[in-house]
Design a protein around this motif. Structure first.
Motif, PDB file in Angstrom:
ATOM      1  N   PRO A 157      61.928   2.986  50.915  1.00  0.00           N
ATOM      2  CA  PRO A 157      60.712   3.502  49.845  1.00  0.00           C
ATOM      3  C   PRO A 157      60.479   4.961  49.957  1.00  0.00           C
ATOM      4  CG  PRO A 157      59.975   2.060  51.511  1.00  0.00           C
ATOM      5  CD  PRO A 157      61.243   1.819  51.329  1.00  0.00           C
ATOM      6  N   ASN A 158      60.919   5.524  51.520  1.00  0.00           N
ATOM      7  CA  ASN A 158      60.626   7.017  51.697  1.00  0.00           C
ATOM      8  C   ASN A 158      61.835   7.950  51.489  1.00  0.00           C
ATOM      9  OD1 ASN A 158      58.048   6.606  52.749  1.00  0.00           O
ATOM     10  ND2 ASN A 158      58.813   5.473  54.473  1.00  0.00           N
ATOM     11  N   TYR A 159      63.081   7.183  51.040  1.00  0.00           N
ATOM     12  CA  TYR A 159      64.335   8.065  50.704  1.00  0.00           C
ATOM     13  C   TYR A 159      63.914   9.183  49.715  1.00  0.00           C
ATOM     14  CZ  TYR A 159      68.964   9.019  49.208  1.00  0.00           C
ATOM     15  OH  TYR A 159      70.296   9.474  48.647  1.00  0.00           O
ATOM     16  N   PRO A 160      64.346  10.571  50.212  1.00  0.00           N
ATOM     17  CA  PRO A 160      63.902  11.680  49.136  1.00  0.00           C
ATOM     18  C   PRO A 160      64.629  11.405  47.753  1.00  0.00           C
ATOM     19  CG  PRO A 160      64.724  12.430  51.143  1.00  0.00           C
ATOM     20  CD  PRO A 160      65.103  10.873  51.165  1.00  0.00           C
ATOM     21  N   LYS A 161      63.988  11.760  46.628  1.00  0.00           N
ATOM     22  CA  LYS A 161      64.304  11.387  45.263  1.00  0.00           C
ATOM     23  C   LYS A 161      64.896  12.729  44.774  1.00  0.00           C
ATOM     24  CE  LYS A 161      63.269   7.191  45.378  1.00  0.00           C
ATOM     25  NZ  LYS A 161      64.321   6.347  45.779  1.00  0.00           N
ATOM     26  N   TRP A 169      70.560   4.805  61.338  1.00  0.00           N
ATOM     27  CA  TRP A 169      71.364   6.209  61.051  1.00  0.00           C
ATOM     28  C   TRP A 169      70.993   6.567  59.595  1.00  0.00           C
ATOM     29  CZ3 TRP A 169      76.750   3.988  62.384  1.00  0.00           C
ATOM     30  CH2 TRP A 169      76.790   3.675  63.870  1.00  0.00           C
ATOM     31  N   SER A 170      71.322   8.093  59.376  1.00  0.00           N
ATOM     32  CA  SER A 170      71.231   8.666  58.098  1.00  0.00           C
ATOM     33  C   SER A 170      72.376   8.359  57.522  1.00  0.00           C
ATOM     34  CB  SER A 170      71.042  10.168  58.552  1.00  0.00           C
ATOM     35  OG  SER A 170      72.247  10.736  58.810  1.00  0.00           O
ATOM     36  N   ILE A 171      72.526   8.778  56.410  1.00  0.00           N
ATOM     37  CA  ILE A 171      74.087   8.553  55.444  1.00  0.00           C
ATOM     38  C   ILE A 171      74.911   9.403  55.912  1.00  0.00           C
ATOM     39  CG2 ILE A 171      74.772   8.945  53.125  1.00  0.00           C
ATOM     40  CD1 ILE A 171      72.261   8.189  51.758  1.00  0.00           C
ATOM     41  N   GLU A 191      71.113  17.593  50.680  1.00  0.00           N
ATOM     42  CA  GLU A 191      71.130  17.850  52.091  1.00  0.00           C
ATOM     43  C   GLU A 191      69.990  16.855  52.709  1.00  0.00           C
ATOM     44  OE1 GLU A 191      73.208  19.457  55.734  1.00  0.00           O
ATOM     45  OE2 GLU A 191      73.522  19.271  53.666  1.00  0.00           O
ATOM     46  N   ALA A 192      68.802  16.952  52.123  1.00  0.00           N
ATOM     47  CA  ALA A 192      67.782  16.282  52.485  1.00  0.00           C
ATOM     48  C   ALA A 192      67.895  14.591  52.561  1.00  0.00           C
ATOM     49  CB  ALA A 192      66.644  16.326  51.557  1.00  0.00           C
ATOM     50  N   GLN A 193      68.817  14.187  51.304  1.00  0.00           N
ATOM     51  CA  GLN A 193      69.124  12.672  51.405  1.00  0.00           C
ATOM     52  C   GLN A 193      70.169  12.388  52.260  1.00  0.00           C
ATOM     53  OE1 GLN A 193      70.141  13.138  46.945  1.00  0.00           O
ATOM     54  NE2 GLN A 193      68.302  12.151  46.540  1.00  0.00           N
ATOM     55  N   LEU A 194      71.118  13.282  52.614  1.00  0.00           N
ATOM     56  CA  LEU A 194      72.041  12.756  53.630  1.00  0.00           C
ATOM     57  C   LEU A 194      71.618  12.755  54.905  1.00  0.00           C
ATOM     58  CD1 LEU A 194      74.961  15.334  52.383  1.00  0.00           C
ATOM     59  CD2 LEU A 194      75.245  12.914  52.260  1.00  0.00           C
ATOM     60  N   LYS A 195      70.673  13.589  55.159  1.00  0.00           N
ATOM     61  CA  LYS A 195      70.112  13.806  56.616  1.00  0.00           C
ATOM     62  C   LYS A 195      68.866  12.689  56.894  1.00  0.00           C
ATOM     63  CE  LYS A 195      71.818  17.920  57.655  1.00  0.00           C
ATOM     64  NZ  LYS A 195      72.991  17.604  58.560  1.00  0.00           N
TER      65      LYS A 195
END
Length: 200
Positions: free
Chosen positions: A196-200, A62-64, A50-54
């Motif tokens: 670079p800040n995209y949640p892993k 835009w988010s994914i 959910e964190a990655q999608l948003k």
């Protein structure tokens, strides 16, 4: 008897004049592009949290999830536009206005170096899809409908045209446009994931 032979000959001659509205290669190419770009969207969102999608790379980005909503709503709107064009009269006189080849059209739509502002109703905040799952379901439904259409249509796609701000295209090119558009935003999803800040 002579009359029958003449009629049979005439029918036979006419049968040679009946041309497939699109060639086997055109049909095959369109189907491949539609299937590949559908899978491209699904592959990029598969297994994301959910964190990655948003996640949004910036306040104006835009988010994914928002990309997927835009893909889904655009798919629906573009399919409806094409369906409406095909129900109207053929416009072979407009073919001279078509300036882009099929390949050039695909390249133009997929090229993200040229930024384009979308219309208000296609902005994610104005799309009534609750989440990524719902957006993907909508996208899949419309894409499968289009794939089935391409598989079976005998309509004169090349002589039904539609005008866009960038120029006139025919309905076969409209199909390529739809596929290329989803790929354009698949690339956008990949850009979000590369932040670079995209949640892993």
């Amino acid at each position: 008897m002579k009359k029958l032979i003449f009629m049979a000959s005439a029918i036979l001659m006419l049968s040679f004049l009946v041309v497939d509205p699109i060639s086997k290669k055109e049909r095959k190419d369109a189907l491949k592009l539609l299937k590949d770009t559908e899978q491209g969207v699904k592959d990029q969102v598969k297994g994301l949290t959910e964190a990655q999608l948003k996640f949004k790379p910036g306040p104006d980005r835009w988010s994914i999830e928002e990309c997927v909503k835009h893909i889904a709503k655009s798919e629906e709107m573009l399919w409806q536009m094409m369906d409406s064009v095909m129900k109207g009269a053929a416009t072979p006189d407009k073919r001279s206005e078509i300036k882009l080849t099929d390949e050039q059209l695909i390249q133009r739509i997929e090229d993200r170096s040229t930024k384009v502002k979308t219309m208000e109703k296609l902005k994610p905040e104005n799309i009534p899809l609750k989440n990524t799952e719902e957006a993907l379901a909508s996208f899949t439904k419309d894409r499968e409908k289009l794939i089935e259409y391409v598989k079976s249509t005998e309509s004169d796609l090349r002589n039904h045209t539609v005008a866009f701000p960038f120029g006139t295209i025919d309905s076969y090119q409209m199909i390529l446009f739809i596929a290329a558009h989803s790929n354009r935003h698949t690339q956008q999803i990949m850009e979000v994931k590369a932040d670079p800040n995209y949640p892993k």
